[in-house]
Design a protein around this motif. Structure first.
Motif, PDB file in Angstrom:
ATOM      1  N   TRP A  69      61.646  18.130  59.221  1.00 29.14           N
ATOM      2  CA  TRP A  69      61.239  17.635  58.442  1.00 29.14           C
ATOM      3  C   TRP A  69      61.887  18.470  57.344  1.00 29.14           C
ATOM      4  O   TRP A  69      63.053  18.029  56.939  1.00 29.14           O
ATOM      5  N   TYR A  70      62.295  19.817  57.371  1.00 31.88           N
ATOM      6  CA  TYR A  70      62.699  20.825  56.645  1.00 31.88           C
ATOM      7  C   TYR A  70      63.984  20.802  56.816  1.00 31.88           C
ATOM      8  O   TYR A  70      65.005  20.640  55.938  1.00 31.88           O
ATOM      9  N   LEU A  71      64.586  20.121  57.965  1.00 30.46           N
ATOM     10  CA  LEU A  71      65.572  20.078  58.248  1.00 30.46           C
ATOM     11  C   LEU A  71      66.932  18.959  57.706  1.00 30.46           C
ATOM     12  O   LEU A  71      67.510  18.762  57.875  1.00 30.46           O
ATOM     13  N   ARG A  72      66.068  17.690  57.694  1.00 33.60           N
ATOM     14  CA  ARG A  72      66.604  16.860  57.654  1.00 33.60           C
ATOM     15  C   ARG A  72      66.397  17.148  56.132  1.00 33.60           C
ATOM     16  O   ARG A  72      67.382  15.963  55.101  1.00 33.60           O
ATOM     17  N   ALA A  73      65.225  17.966  55.097  1.00 37.57           N
ATOM     18  CA  ALA A  73      65.390  17.372  53.583  1.00 37.57           C
ATOM     19  C   ALA A  73      66.708  18.034  53.278  1.00 37.57           C
ATOM     20  O   ALA A  73      66.613  18.249  51.677  1.00 37.57           O
ATOM     21  N   THR A  74      66.866  19.099  53.509  1.00 36.03           N
ATOM     22  CA  THR A  74      67.639  20.094  53.470  1.00 36.03           C
ATOM     23  C   THR A  74      69.604  19.697  54.079  1.00 36.03           C
ATOM     24  O   THR A  74      70.529  20.853  53.948  1.00 36.03           O
TER      25      THR A  74
END
Length: 139
Positions: A52-57
């Motif tokens: 999720w973090y990778l997508r959000a960044t």
């Protein structure tokens, strides 16, 4: 708790249902606090929260998929539960007894819980500080 178990020079992996429940920002904070608890490093395994973090960044879907698929193929995806991995030492921490607090990087043992912060600050602000004889000066 970690200092009492002498984690100095050790890698600390956080796992179990408590680790799974933490947001990626909380995991980053805990990992970055390794000097405060004395470890060489602290980390959380790769899981859905990481993805999720990778997508959000701003990572592309291709990058995110490659990352996720790699860790799954290696058997390294997901935060394990107790007993799934044979760790050298297992510690249990009840997250319900952890209270928000502040402390400085130089003296983490001087931790102040947030409900007591205002009163402690006011008391310290009004407390006189003795000046060393060599450091005295005239204002």
């Amino acid at each position: 708790m970690l200092r009492a178990k002498k984690v100095v020079g050790k890698f600390v992996e956080f796992y179990g249902p408590g680790a799974k429940s933490l947001a990626v920002t909380d995991r980053a904070t805990i990992g970055n606090m390794a000097p405060e608890y004395g470890a060489t490093m602290g980390f959380f395994p790769i899981d859905e929260e990481t993805v999720w973090y990778l997508r959000a960044t701003g990572r592309t879907e291709e990058q995110v998929s490659a990352f996720e698929n790699y860790f799954k193929a290696q058997g390294l995806f997901g935060i394990p539960d107790r007993g799934e991995i044979d760790y050298s030492v297992n510690l249990d921490l009840d997250l319900s007894v952890v209270h928000p607090s502040v402390s400085g990087p130089k003296r983490p043992q001087d931790r102040i819980e947030l409900p007591a912060l205002k009163e402690t600050f006011i008391n310290l602000l009004h407390k006189s500080v003795p000046m060393a004889a060599t450091a005295s000066r005239t204002l």
